[in-house]
Motif scaffolding. Structure first.
Motif, PDB file in Angstrom:
ATOM      1  N   VAL A   1      92.507  97.798  -5.191  1.00  0.00           N
ATOM      2  CA  VAL A   1      92.326  97.639  -6.631  1.00  0.00           C
ATOM      3  C   VAL A   1      92.230  96.165  -6.993  1.00  0.00           C
ATOM      4  O   VAL A   1      91.401  95.759  -7.830  1.00  0.00           O
ATOM      5  CB  VAL A   1      93.482  98.312  -7.390  1.00  0.00           C
ATOM      6  CG1 VAL A   1      93.342  98.093  -8.891  1.00  0.00           C
ATOM      7  CG2 VAL A   1      93.526  99.800  -7.072  1.00  0.00           C
TER       8      VAL A   1
ATOM      9  N   ASN B   1      96.804  99.392 -10.799  1.00  0.00           N
ATOM     10  CA  ASN B   1      97.440 100.681 -10.553  1.00  0.00           C
ATOM     11  C   ASN B   1      98.923 100.429 -10.316  1.00  0.00           C
ATOM     12  O   ASN B   1      99.400  99.294 -10.417  1.00  0.00           O
ATOM     13  CB  ASN B   1      96.784 101.421  -9.390  1.00  0.00           C
ATOM     14  CG  ASN B   1      96.957 100.685  -8.073  1.00  0.00           C
ATOM     15  OD1 ASN B   1      97.300  99.494  -8.033  1.00  0.00           O
ATOM     16  ND2 ASN B   1      96.708 101.374  -6.979  1.00  0.00           N
TER      17      ASN B   1
ATOM     18  N   ASN C   1      95.819 105.226 -15.068  1.00  0.00           N
ATOM     19  CA  ASN C   1      94.755 104.612 -14.271  1.00  0.00           C
ATOM     20  C   ASN C   1      94.881 105.020 -12.807  1.00  0.00           C
ATOM     21  O   ASN C   1      93.881 105.317 -12.135  1.00  0.00           O
ATOM     22  CB  ASN C   1      94.829 103.092 -14.407  1.00  0.00           C
ATOM     23  CG  ASN C   1      93.473 102.433 -14.321  1.00  0.00           C
ATOM     24  OD1 ASN C   1      92.463 103.015 -14.717  1.00  0.00           O
ATOM     25  ND2 ASN C   1      93.431 101.225 -13.805  1.00  0.00           N
ATOM     26  N   THR C   2      96.120 105.029 -12.317  1.00  0.00           N
ATOM     27  CA  THR C   2      96.358 105.439 -10.926  1.00  0.00           C
ATOM     28  C   THR C   2      95.956 106.894 -10.706  1.00  0.00           C
ATOM     29  O   THR C   2      95.320 107.230  -9.699  1.00  0.00           O
ATOM     30  CB  THR C   2      97.840 105.249 -10.568  1.00  0.00           C
ATOM     31  OG1 THR C   2      98.209 103.879 -10.777  1.00  0.00           O
ATOM     32  CG2 THR C   2      98.107 105.620  -9.119  1.00  0.00           C
TER      33      THR C   2
ATOM     34  N   SER D   1      91.609  95.343 -13.241  1.00  0.00           N
ATOM     35  CA  SER D   1      92.245  96.644 -13.388  1.00  0.00           C
ATOM     36  C   SER D   1      93.523  96.653 -12.562  1.00  0.00           C
ATOM     37  O   SER D   1      93.757  95.761 -11.753  1.00  0.00           O
ATOM     38  CB  SER D   1      91.295  97.760 -12.937  1.00  0.00           C
ATOM     39  OG  SER D   1      91.856  99.017 -13.192  1.00  0.00           O
TER      40      SER D   1
ATOM     41  N   SER E   1      84.697  96.488 -10.760  1.00  0.00           N
ATOM     42  CA  SER E   1      84.766  97.544 -11.764  1.00  0.00           C
ATOM     43  C   SER E   1      85.491  98.738 -11.162  1.00  0.00           C
ATOM     44  O   SER E   1      85.808  98.774  -9.965  1.00  0.00           O
ATOM     45  CB  SER E   1      83.354  97.957 -12.203  1.00  0.00           C
ATOM     46  OG  SER E   1      82.623  98.471 -11.095  1.00  0.00           O
ATOM     47  N   ASP E   2      85.745  99.755 -12.000  1.00  0.00           N
ATOM     48  CA  ASP E   2      86.360 100.986 -11.502  1.00  0.00           C
ATOM     49  C   ASP E   2      85.442 101.684 -10.497  1.00  0.00           C
ATOM     50  O   ASP E   2      85.916 102.332  -9.550  1.00  0.00           O
ATOM     51  CB  ASP E   2      86.660 101.927 -12.667  1.00  0.00           C
ATOM     52  CG  ASP E   2      87.794 101.415 -13.540  1.00  0.00           C
ATOM     53  OD1 ASP E   2      88.605 100.598 -13.041  1.00  0.00           O
ATOM     54  OD2 ASP E   2      87.873 101.813 -14.709  1.00  0.00           O
TER      55      ASP E   2
ATOM     56  N   VAL F   1      86.046 100.132  -7.159  1.00  0.00           N
ATOM     57  CA  VAL F   1      87.351 100.535  -6.630  1.00  0.00           C
ATOM     58  C   VAL F   1      87.276 101.930  -6.022  1.00  0.00           C
ATOM     59  O   VAL F   1      87.732 102.165  -4.887  1.00  0.00           O
ATOM     60  CB  VAL F   1      88.421 100.487  -7.739  1.00  0.00           C
ATOM     61  CG1 VAL F   1      89.738 101.073  -7.243  1.00  0.00           C
ATOM     62  CG2 VAL F   1      88.631  99.065  -8.221  1.00  0.00           C
ATOM     63  N   ILE F   2      86.692 102.870  -6.756  1.00  0.00           N
ATOM     64  CA  ILE F   2      86.600 104.247  -6.262  1.00  0.00           C
ATOM     65  C   ILE F   2      85.696 104.328  -5.045  1.00  0.00           C
ATOM     66  O   ILE F   2      85.987 105.057  -4.081  1.00  0.00           O
ATOM     67  CB  ILE F   2      86.099 105.166  -7.388  1.00  0.00           C
ATOM     68  CG1 ILE F   2      87.159 105.235  -8.493  1.00  0.00           C
ATOM     69  CG2 ILE F   2      85.784 106.561  -6.856  1.00  0.00           C
ATOM     70  CD1 ILE F   2      86.704 105.950  -9.738  1.00  0.00           C
TER      71      ILE F   2
ATOM     72  N   TYR G   1      92.126 107.153 -10.576  1.00  0.00           N
ATOM     73  CA  TYR G   1      91.617 106.758  -9.263  1.00  0.00           C
ATOM     74  C   TYR G   1      91.869 107.867  -8.239  1.00  0.00           C
ATOM     75  O   TYR G   1      91.005 108.187  -7.416  1.00  0.00           O
ATOM     76  CB  TYR G   1      92.294 105.473  -8.795  1.00  0.00           C
ATOM     77  CG  TYR G   1      91.848 104.229  -9.514  1.00  0.00           C
ATOM     78  CD1 TYR G   1      90.550 104.076  -9.956  1.00  0.00           C
ATOM     79  CD2 TYR G   1      92.746 103.173  -9.740  1.00  0.00           C
ATOM     80  CE1 TYR G   1      90.143 102.923 -10.613  1.00  0.00           C
ATOM     81  CE2 TYR G   1      92.344 102.022 -10.389  1.00  0.00           C
ATOM     82  CZ  TYR G   1      91.050 101.903 -10.833  1.00  0.00           C
ATOM     83  OH  TYR G   1      90.646 100.760 -11.470  1.00  0.00           O
TER      84      TYR G   1
ATOM     85  N   SER H   1      88.323  95.332  -8.086  1.00  0.00           N
ATOM     86  CA  SER H   1      88.225  95.264  -9.544  1.00  0.00           C
ATOM     87  C   SER H   1      88.167  93.830 -10.044  1.00  0.00           C
ATOM     88  O   SER H   1      88.022  93.614 -11.251  1.00  0.00           O
ATOM     89  CB  SER H   1      89.416  95.977 -10.190  1.00  0.00           C
ATOM     90  OG  SER H   1      90.613  95.238  -9.994  1.00  0.00           O
TER      91      SER H   1
END
Length: 299
Positions: free
Chosen positions: A244, A254, A83-84, A252, A168-169, A172-173, A87, A248
């Motif tokens: 994160v 990291n 996951n890390t 989620s 959500s992801d 985060v991004i 990202y 998230s």
């Protein structure tokens, strides 16, 4: 008799060299002491503590591999590390695209130095506030009843609020790119400003298209700046945990979040072991990037 003056001159040169060496060490010693006390020793302590043991109520000095065995035996570890990396890779790609585009515009399309400085300072305005404020500012914009959803509903793009915009992801991004894109803009812009403009003129005179000039001259000469920006972005994203957690909605995780949870539970040896593995991972990634370009000339 004739060798005496030459020997005397050689002794003077040697003494001067030793004096310069001593002065150099004295000048470098304050910074060396600071680095040893605040960088090397903490890392050494983290490595040492990573081999200690821990119970529910105490921590005891020991040399054992239990923390690493538990870390590598847990499937959660691999999920969190993947996951890390996800990202990191997506954020790096977005920051590279944005950073290169902005730097290219400032370096080659803005010809006035005054405007270059003004637009560059405009890019730095978000950094006048803290990271947490800039990150949380996305919450009312991306929320279920936020500006983004209301605009999409008002334009008829969707009939109901989009749920994945926040917590959500994607969120985060988006926050990562917002926080760290400037770290890619600055080194790329600095490298582009050093490119000799006569090379571009020669390429145009030789009949090269704009795309050929970009791919054969600008991008190769900008590679050191890209690598420096990539190192900044990769290290910052891989070590971040607060973004994160908030963006998230704690759905989620990291590696930084994993370390933070261990610290909150007072499991310092486990947190130290995870930190060591994360540090080695970051160093390996940076080492791989440095194999492609020599950034010493840029530094």
């Amino acid at each position: 008799m004739g060798a005496g003056p030459f020997r005397f001159q050689r002794d003077i040169v040697a003494a001067s060299h030793r004096s310069n060496t001593t002065i150099g060490w004295l000048l470098a010693s304050p910074l060396a002491i600071v680095l040893v006390l605040f960088l090397v020793l903490p890392i050494v302590m983290i490595v040492v503590v990573s081999f200690w043991g821990a119970t529910e109520f105490s921590i005891y000095p020991a040399f054992q591999l239990d923390n690493y065995e538990f870390l590598f035996a847990s499937p959660v570890t691999y999920t969190v590390f993947l996951n890390t990396l996800m990202y990191t890779v997506i954020t790096w790609a977005c920051c590279l695209l944005i950073g290169f585009t902005v730097a290219y515009f400032l370096a080659f399309h803005v010809h006035s130095l005054t405007w270059q400085i003004a637009l560059f300072l405009l890019c730095t305005i978000p950094f006048w506030t803290s990271n947490i404020i800039r990150m949380i500012s996305w919450v009312p914009f991306l929320g279920r009843n936020g500006i983004a959803n209301q605009s999409l509903i008002g334009m008829g793009v969707v009939n109901e609020p989009v749920e994945w915009l926040l917590f959500s992801d994607f969120a985060v991004i988006l926050a990562f790119v917002h926080l760290y894109a400037l770290f890619m803009v600055v080194p790329i812009f600095n490298t582009m400003m050093r490119i000799d403009r006569s090379l571009l003129e020669a390429a145009r005179d030789a009949g090269a298209s704009g795309f050929q000039t970009l791919t054969n001259i600008i991008i190769p000469l900008t590679t050191p700046g890209i690598m420096i920006g990539s190192i900044f972005v990769v290290t910052l994203v891989m070590g971040d945990f607060i973004t994160v957690r908030f963006m998230s909605g704690s759905q989620s995780a990291n590696v930084g979040r994993l370390i933070s949870n261990d610290v909150a539970l007072l499991q310092y040896p486990s947190a130290a072991a995870t930190s060591v593995v994360l540090l080695l991972t970051v160093l390996i990634v940076i080492g791989i990037m440095l194999r492609f370009v020599n950034i010493r000339k840029e530094l």
